[in-house]
Structures are given as C-alpha cells and as structure tokens.
Design an enzyme around this catalytic site. Structure first.
Site, PDB file in Angstrom:
ATOM      1  N   TYR A 157       0.852  -1.208   0.000  1.00 15.42           N
ATOM      2  CA  TYR A 157       0.000   0.000   0.000  1.00 15.42           C
ATOM      3  C   TYR A 157       0.884   1.253   0.000  1.00 15.42           C
ATOM      4  CZ  TYR A 157      -3.372   3.490   1.752  1.00 15.42           C
ATOM      5  OH  TYR A 157      -4.156   4.620   1.926  1.00 15.42           O
ATOM      6  N   SER A 160       2.406   1.856  -3.334  1.00 10.75           N
ATOM      7  CA  SER A 160       1.449   2.350  -4.337  1.00 10.75           C
ATOM      8  C   SER A 160       1.210   3.856  -4.157  1.00 10.75           C
ATOM      9  CB  SER A 160       0.133   1.570  -4.278  1.00 10.75           C
ATOM     10  OG  SER A 160      -0.601   1.875  -3.100  1.00 10.75           O
TER      11      SER A 160
END
Ligand SMILES: NC(=O)c1ccc[n+]([C@@H]2O[C@H](COP(=O)([O-])OP(=O)(O)OC[C@H]3O[C@@H](n4cnc5c(N)ncnc54)[C@H](OP(=O)(O)O)[C@@H]3O)[C@@H](O)[C@H]2O)c1
Length: 253
Positions: A157, A160
């Site tokens: 996460y 990203s």
C-alpha cells in the site's frame, strides 16, 4: 475564499464514500459541478440526497479497474456529455493490510491497478487538450502519509502511494506546457468506511491511541476536502508537483 462556477466541471472518483464523498459535497457547495464516480449506485444516490446542492452532482457508475485501457472511450463520452473539465480528484483507492509473507504477486499487482494505474490513465486522458479547459485546470490525487512514514503490514500500500507522489512531480513538469497543475494530498488517519473495513486492526483502542499520538488529533474527511478544494482553485495557481501532508502533524511528531 474558494468559489467555483456551475460550468466548472470536476470529476471525483471514489465519490460514494469517505474522503471522496466529502470532496464531492464540498465542490458542489462551492458552486462547482461534480461528476461523481463510484461503483455503488445506492451510495451515489445517497451522496446526492446528502448534498444541499444535489443538482450540481451527476452520478456515474463505473468500476475503474474493469478495463483500464478503455478508460479513454469512457472519458471522451463524459467530455461529450459535460464539456471540458476544469479539474479532477482521484480518491478511489484500496487499503490492504497484509504481512509480506502472505502477499502474492497477483494481490500486489491488483492493489497497484486501483491505487496507481487507474490514476495514471485518468491523468493521461484528462491531459488530452480536447478534455480539459487548459489554463486553470488542476488535478489532485489522494496519496497517504503511509508513503513517507513506515508501518507494519502496509508495504505494498505504501509503495502504491509513493508511486503517486513521484508521478505527480514528473507529471507537473510535463503538464505545465498544457497549463495543468497536478498535486498529491497525503492524509493522515481519517475515520472513513476504509478504516471501518479493518475493524480487526483499527480497534477502538487503536483509534484512541492514534488520537493521542497525533498532535492535532485524528482527522475528519472534511479537513482533506478543504485542502483539495484549495488546490483545485485559482488560489493555488502557483502550486504544482507538490506532495502535501494533511495529517494533524502526524508526519512530523
Ligand atoms: N481514511 C484514511 O485514513 C486515509 C488515509 C490516507 C489516505 N487515504 C486515501 O484516501 C482515499 C480515499 O480513502 P477513504 O478513506 O475515503 O476510503 P473509502 O471510504 O473506502 O473510499 C474509497 C473509494 O474508492 C472506491 N473504489 C475502490 N475500488 C474501486 C474501483 N475498482 N472502481 C471505482 N471505485 C473504486 C470505493 O468504491 P466502493 O464503495 O464501490 O468500494 C470508495 O468509494 C484513498 O485513496 C485512500 O488510500 C485514506
């Protein structure tokens, strides 16, 4: 004071919940017209009902990862319906909390699809001269302080969101010739449906402890919406390529 006109059209993804919903409500309250993109028709209808300016909100049901490469056709169709866009807010995203030993390549790539590749392609088509107003156009992408502050279980996460921070810097330079500004906003911990989905991790005790760790306490979606609307407006006309933390001081404490 930020104000928009009703012929200022803004695309907002993730508009059916949390931060994206708050941004859509705020833009409509400030006089702009929102194309509210989400997957859930009931929640999108609720967004219109919850707004005092529901006539300024147009609902668009779309699963953004279904066919990323065909986003251009949909984008052209939206432009033909509404006209050129003044701005775009990319708030759709997913959180996946998973230790690295349980992370498969398939899962890792699928998170990047919604958190990075969809945003890259949305910016690609927004930047087409036929789709934006030129001077005054502005894009804001939702990143996270997870991109600059480490934590357990969010390696993919965080990466990203780090990709978004880097993306907006080069994009801002390339898009400057087209007079389009592009920035990312890095929220700290904000209570939304995203946090509710991870109740086993974000327990009441965890939330309480975050509230005391954050110098200004944990956040509300409207705190993020205020900054995003500023960045969309001409008040931010000399700001581009920036990663702006809106986090109650969490990243510096
Ligand atoms: N809340 C926080 O503490 C926090 C902190 C830092 C950064 N952020 C970032 O802020 C953004 C908004 O987060 P939030 O807290 O508002 O989360 P949220 O309430 O869960 O909203 C996320 C939105 O993304 C949409 N979405 C997910 N996958 C999609 C897809 N394939 N196609 C179209 N829409 C899709 C969801 O739609 P559905 O309802 O249909 O699933 C939902 O509307 C995210 O990018 C998140 O990473 C949040």
């Amino acid at each position: 004071m930020v104000k928009f006109n009703n012929d200022d059209f803004f695309i907002v993804t993730g508009a059916n919940s949390g931060i994206g919903k708050s941004i859509a409500l705020k833009i409509s309250e400030l006089g702009g017209t929102v194309i509210a993109v989400g997957r859930n028709i009931e929640n999108l209808n609720k967004l219109k009902e919850d707004s005092n300016y529901g006539k300024n909100i147009h609902i668009e049901v779309k699963d953004l990862v279904e066919d990323v490469e065909s986003i251009d056709k949909w984008f052209t169709e939206l432009k033909n319906r509404f006209g050129k866009f003044r701005g775009m807010v990319l708030s759709a995203g997913l959180l996946d909390i998973i230790p690295i030993n349980a992370l498969s390549l398939k899962k890792a790539k699928s998170l990047f699809d919604i958190n990075y590749f969809v945003n890259l392609y949305m910016c690609k088509y927004f930047s087409d001269n036929r789709n934006n107003v030129g001077e005054g156009a502005s894009i804001v992408v939702l990143s996270s302080i997870a991109s600059i502050k480490g934590d357990v279980g969010i390696i993919n996460y965080s990466a990203s969101k780090g990709a978004i921070n880097s993306m907006v810097k080069s994009m801002a330079v390339e898009f400057s010739k087209k007079k389009i500004r592009v920035n990312s906003v890095l929220p700290g911990f904000v209570l939304t449906e995203m946090i509710d989905k991870w109740k086993n991790v974000y327990t009441d005790e965890y939330i309480e402890s975050m509230n005391t760790k954050y110098p200004l306490g944990i956040g509300k979606p409207e705190y993020i919406a205020d900054t995003v609307c500023f960045l969309l407006s001409d008040s931010a006309k000399w700001i581009t390529g920036q990663n702006i933390s809106v986090d109650g001081g969490a990243s510096i404490a």
